[in-house]
Design a protein around this motif. Structure first.
Motif, PDB file in Angstrom:
ATOM      1  N   MET A 137      41.980  23.964  10.963  1.00  0.00           N
ATOM      2  CA  MET A 137      42.427  24.952  11.963  1.00  0.00           C
ATOM      3  C   MET A 137      41.667  26.265  11.763  1.00  0.00           C
ATOM      4  N   GLN A 138      41.155  26.807  12.858  1.00  0.00           N
ATOM      5  CA  GLN A 138      40.441  28.073  12.790  1.00  0.00           C
ATOM      6  C   GLN A 138      41.420  29.219  12.521  1.00  0.00           C
ATOM      7  N   PRO A 139      41.031  30.187  11.671  1.00  0.00           N
ATOM      8  CA  PRO A 139      41.915  31.330  11.448  1.00  0.00           C
ATOM      9  C   PRO A 139      42.050  32.156  12.723  1.00  0.00           C
ATOM     10  N   ASP A 140      43.225  32.770  12.879  1.00  0.00           N
ATOM     11  CA  ASP A 140      43.496  33.610  14.050  1.00  0.00           C
ATOM     12  C   ASP A 140      42.841  34.970  13.825  1.00  0.00           C
ATOM     13  N   ASN A 141      41.828  35.272  14.624  1.00  0.00           N
ATOM     14  CA  ASN A 141      41.095  36.521  14.449  1.00  0.00           C
ATOM     15  C   ASN A 141      41.638  37.671  15.285  1.00  0.00           C
ATOM     16  N   ASN A 142      42.682  37.418  16.046  1.00  0.00           N
ATOM     17  CA  ASN A 142      43.256  38.473  16.869  1.00  0.00           C
ATOM     18  C   ASN A 142      44.314  39.220  16.066  1.00  0.00           C
ATOM     19  N   PRO A 143      44.058  40.489  15.692  1.00  0.00           N
ATOM     20  CA  PRO A 143      45.017  41.217  14.847  1.00  0.00           C
ATOM     21  C   PRO A 143      46.358  41.433  15.534  1.00  0.00           C
ATOM     22  N   ALA A 144      46.376  41.481  16.868  1.00  0.00           N
ATOM     23  CA  ALA A 144      47.630  41.713  17.581  1.00  0.00           C
ATOM     24  C   ALA A 144      48.611  40.566  17.392  1.00  0.00           C
ATOM     25  N   ASN A 145      48.109  39.375  17.164  1.00  0.00           N
ATOM     26  CA  ASN A 145      48.991  38.213  17.054  1.00  0.00           C
ATOM     27  C   ASN A 145      49.901  38.293  15.825  1.00  0.00           C
ATOM     28  N   THR A 146      49.424  38.920  14.773  1.00  0.00           N
ATOM     29  CA  THR A 146      50.287  39.115  13.602  1.00  0.00           C
ATOM     30  C   THR A 146      51.002  40.459  13.650  1.00  0.00           C
ATOM     31  N   PHE A 147      50.380  41.448  14.284  1.00  0.00           N
ATOM     32  CA  PHE A 147      50.953  42.798  14.271  1.00  0.00           C
ATOM     33  C   PHE A 147      52.102  42.947  15.271  1.00  0.00           C
ATOM     34  N   ASP A 148      51.919  42.469  16.485  1.00  0.00           N
ATOM     35  CA  ASP A 148      52.899  42.738  17.544  1.00  0.00           C
ATOM     36  C   ASP A 148      54.309  42.247  17.225  1.00  0.00           C
ATOM     37  N   PRO A 149      54.497  41.066  16.623  1.00  0.00           N
ATOM     38  CA  PRO A 149      55.868  40.665  16.286  1.00  0.00           C
ATOM     39  C   PRO A 149      56.538  41.591  15.260  1.00  0.00           C
ATOM     40  N   LEU A 150      55.726  42.287  14.454  1.00  0.00           N
ATOM     41  CA  LEU A 150      56.259  43.190  13.441  1.00  0.00           C
ATOM     42  C   LEU A 150      56.421  44.623  13.944  1.00  0.00           C
ATOM     43  N   ARG A 151      55.868  44.917  15.111  1.00  0.00           N
ATOM     44  CA  ARG A 151      55.875  46.296  15.614  1.00  0.00           C
ATOM     45  C   ARG A 151      57.282  46.896  15.709  1.00  0.00           C
ATOM     46  N   PRO A 152      58.298  46.181  16.256  1.00  0.00           N
ATOM     47  CA  PRO A 152      59.639  46.795  16.332  1.00  0.00           C
ATOM     48  C   PRO A 152      60.186  47.210  14.967  1.00  0.00           C
ATOM     49  N   ARG A 153      60.013  46.349  13.978  1.00  0.00           N
ATOM     50  CA  ARG A 153      60.497  46.697  12.631  1.00  0.00           C
ATOM     51  C   ARG A 153      59.727  47.889  12.072  1.00  0.00           C
TER      52      ARG A 153
END
Length: 292
Positions: free
Chosen positions: A1-17
């Motif tokens: 599996m190719q690594p996810d290079n989009n930083p928003a994909n990991t950041f956005d779910p954490l943004r509210p916290r």
């Protein structure tokens, strides 16, 4: 599996916290948003493939950015015109029970004490993670959090009211204060009531806290005399930073929030925010239901 290079994909779910942490640290929605955006830019530049725990890294980044902001904020508040209050919010803050009163108690702490308490007691991080976030060892973090906890414990209401009781008292206070019903006001206010008003030098507000029931009754009576009875328009009733309160448009056209801390069935503290710089977020929320 190719690594996810989009930083928003990991950041956005954490943004509210991350926003909740930054807001509780800083007492300002705008500053919290700026800090979280800076953390996002730094996340872009991070070797994300080497990061095992994105949340831990991002909480650490936001915490350290907040500590930098808090150092400069303390200098700015020394020159603030009148009383400084945290920026009010109407949406419930999930995951913690910090009211405006408790946030004011935290303001008297050092930035490190505040950070240790919030990260551990409010956001549930263990002291090893807190230590990494604030750059102190776990034992020191325990001491910092303990000192903060004592301050917060002293500020918590001894006899908290239910949300329905708080709403009834806030509604009664609005009616009595705007009509000039001094008898009703006297029954609502605690003997040692304190009123804080934050205009930030931008709008008319009391520069110093007003202590005691008699002084507050005279102030409220004088306000009605100047504006005429029932000159305010009520646009929102509900919780403001965890306290019962309301949002109004006053006789001078200024939007205003009023939050009430209640002890033993009476109003012990009144927090009024009139500084327009602090009302952008709350106005967006209430104008959804009141477009005027």
């Amino acid at each position: 599996m190719q690594p996810d290079n989009n930083p928003a994909n990991t950041f956005d779910p954490l943004r509210p916290r991350l926003l909740r942490i930054a807001y509780r640290m800083l007492g300002s929605v705008a500053e919290a948003e700026d800090v979280v955006q800076e953390a996002y830019l730094r996340w872009h530049q991070t070797d994300r493939a080497a990061v095992r725990d994105a949340e831990a890294v991002l909480v650490r980044t936001v915490t350290r950015l907040c500590l930098d902001v808090m150092k400069s904020a303390r200098v700015q508040r020394e020159h603030y015109v009148g009383t400084w209050l945290p920026e009010p919010i109407v949406e419930p803050v999930e995951g913690d029970d910090l009211t405006l009163t408790l946030m004011m108690a935290l303001e008297r702490l050092s930035p490190l004490e505040r950070a240790a308490f919030l990260l551990h007691d409010v956001f549930g991080m263990d002291f090893d993670e807190v230590a990494k976030a604030i750059g102190r060892d776990p034992a020191a973090c325990r001491q910092l959090a303990s000192r903060a906890r004592n301050h917060v414990r002293e500020a918590r209401p001894r006899f908290p009211v239910t949300e329905d009781q708080g709403r009834e008292l806030a509604s009664a206070f609005f009616t009595a204060s705007r009509s000039g019903d001094l008898g009703a006001l006297q029954a609502l206010l605690a003997q040692e009531v304190v009123l804080y008003s934050d205009g930030g030098g931008k709008t008319r507000a009391a520069l110093n806290p007003i202590y005691g029931r008699e002084k507050n009754l005279r102030m409220l009576e004088g306000l009605v005399r100047r504006t005429g009875p029932n000159a305010s328009r009520l646009v929102y009733e509900g919780l403001i930073d965890g306290l019962p309160g309301f949002v109004t448009i006053e006789a001078d056209g200024v939007w205003q929030t009023t939050a009430l801390a209640i002890e033993e069935g009476r109003i012990a503290t009144i927090y009024i925010t009139r500084n327009p710089d602090k009302l952008h977020t709350i106005l967006q929320a209430v104008r959804k239901d009141d477009p005027s």
